[in-house]
Design an enzyme around this catalytic site. Structure first.
Site, mmCIF file in Angstrom:
data_model
loop_
_atom_site.group_PDB
_atom_site.id
_atom_site.type_symbol
_atom_site.label_atom_id
_atom_site.label_comp_id
_atom_site.label_asym_id
_atom_site.label_seq_id
_atom_site.Cartn_x
_atom_site.Cartn_y
_atom_site.Cartn_z
ATOM 1 C CB ALA A 2 22.044 -11.502 8.352
ATOM 2 C CB ALA A 3 16.410 -10.969 7.323
ATOM 3 C CE LYS A 4 14.621 -7.525 2.571
ATOM 4 N NZ LYS A 4 13.042 -7.819 1.805
ATOM 5 C CB SER A 38 -0.884 -0.170 1.121
ATOM 6 O OG SER A 38 -1.651 -1.182 1.070
ATOM 7 C CE1 TYR A 87 15.201 -5.035 4.776
ATOM 8 C CE2 TYR A 87 17.373 -4.454 3.745
ATOM 9 C CZ TYR A 87 16.039 -4.547 3.559
ATOM 10 O OH TYR A 87 15.384 -4.263 2.603
ATOM 11 C CG ASN A 103 7.105 -4.704 -0.971
ATOM 12 O OD1 ASN A 103 8.127 -4.350 -1.403
ATOM 13 N ND2 ASN A 103 6.046 -4.171 -0.234
#
Length: 258
Positions: free
Chosen positions: A156-158, A18, A154, A88
């Protein structure tokens, strides 16, 4: 690209769809003819519209597996199918590793890695049994492919998300294709918070080989392509939408050819 790819009759879910990059993705799917459902914890101030059509919003906490299962069951019940999931939703504040403690960093990993896993598992249960299967698109980041000081959890998560997508692509083939769009810097309504005024945004853009930040619509075009039949033989891939990446710092430091 959305204008030349026809997704009429298909159903897409865009998490965090959104605002910002997510809104650009949602508009691209609307323009391509898809029915789009967006989700987040809080509703948007204004609905996302494009091509004379409006995306539907349904609230859900993507970190709650039971709520996520209920959300995708509702989409399936009300629309009859689910063709595309774009994972996303995500993000992070700037926080050095030594600040905040492990628990705060773990919440960043939860939002950016575990929540897409939870959503993908629920979407797979719908897609696996329908004609044509489905497509899952992860929204990754260059932060997952290079050092990311200040956003290490972040990054590491990606990195994990990209690897997760490749494993899903193998386990869930041939019914469901899974790919990652790896983003560089994208200009959104939040860009001034990160890069300052127009001069600052332009200066940051000049560090990109193509000379500017991406537009959300360009991310949306990449997602529409991966969701379409034109990408029918693409799975387990990482599509870099980063304007050529980043100019290596050593080039500016070197004295040769200056």
């Amino acid at each position: 690209m959305a204008a030349v790819i026809d997704l009429t009759g298909s159903v897409a879910v865009v998490t965090g769809g959104s605002r910002g990059v997510g809104a650009g993705i949602t508009r691209a799917f609307l323009e391509a003819g898809a029915q789009v459902v967006t989700c987040a914890r809080r509703p948007p101030d204004t609905p996302v519209e494009a091509g004379g059509r409006t995306a539907r919003f349904l609230p859900v906490d993507l970190r709650d597996p039971e709520a996520v299962d209920g959300f995708f069951a509702r989409v399936h019940r009300e629309y009859g199918r689910l063709d595309t999931l774009v994972n996303n939703a995500g993000g992070t504040p700037f926080r050095a590793l030594g600040e905040g403690g492990a628990q705060r960093h773990a919440r960043v990993v939860e939002l950016n890695l575990l929540a897409p896993l939870t959503a993908s598992l629920a979407a797979y249960e719908v897609m696996r049994g329908q004609d044509g299967g489905g497509s899952i698109v992860m929204i990754g980041s260059v932060s997952g492919t290079r050092p990311s000081p200040g956003t290490a959890a972040y990054g590491a998560a990606k990195a994990g998300l990209d690897n997760l997508a490749r494993s899903m692509a193998v386990e869930w083939a041939p019914a469901v294709r899974v790919n990652t769009v790896v983003l560089g810097m994208v200009r959104t309504e939040l860009s001034p918070l990160h890069y300052g005024d127009e001069e600052g945004i332009a200066a940051v853009g000049r560090t990109v080989p193509l000379g500017r930040l991406a537009h959300p619509a360009e991310v949306g075009d990449a997602c529409v392509f991966l969701a379409s039949d034109r990408a029918a033989y693409i799975s387990g891939a990482s599509l870099h939408v980063h304007g050529g990446g980043e100019r290596p710092a050593f080039l500016d430091a070197a004295t040769v050819n200056k």
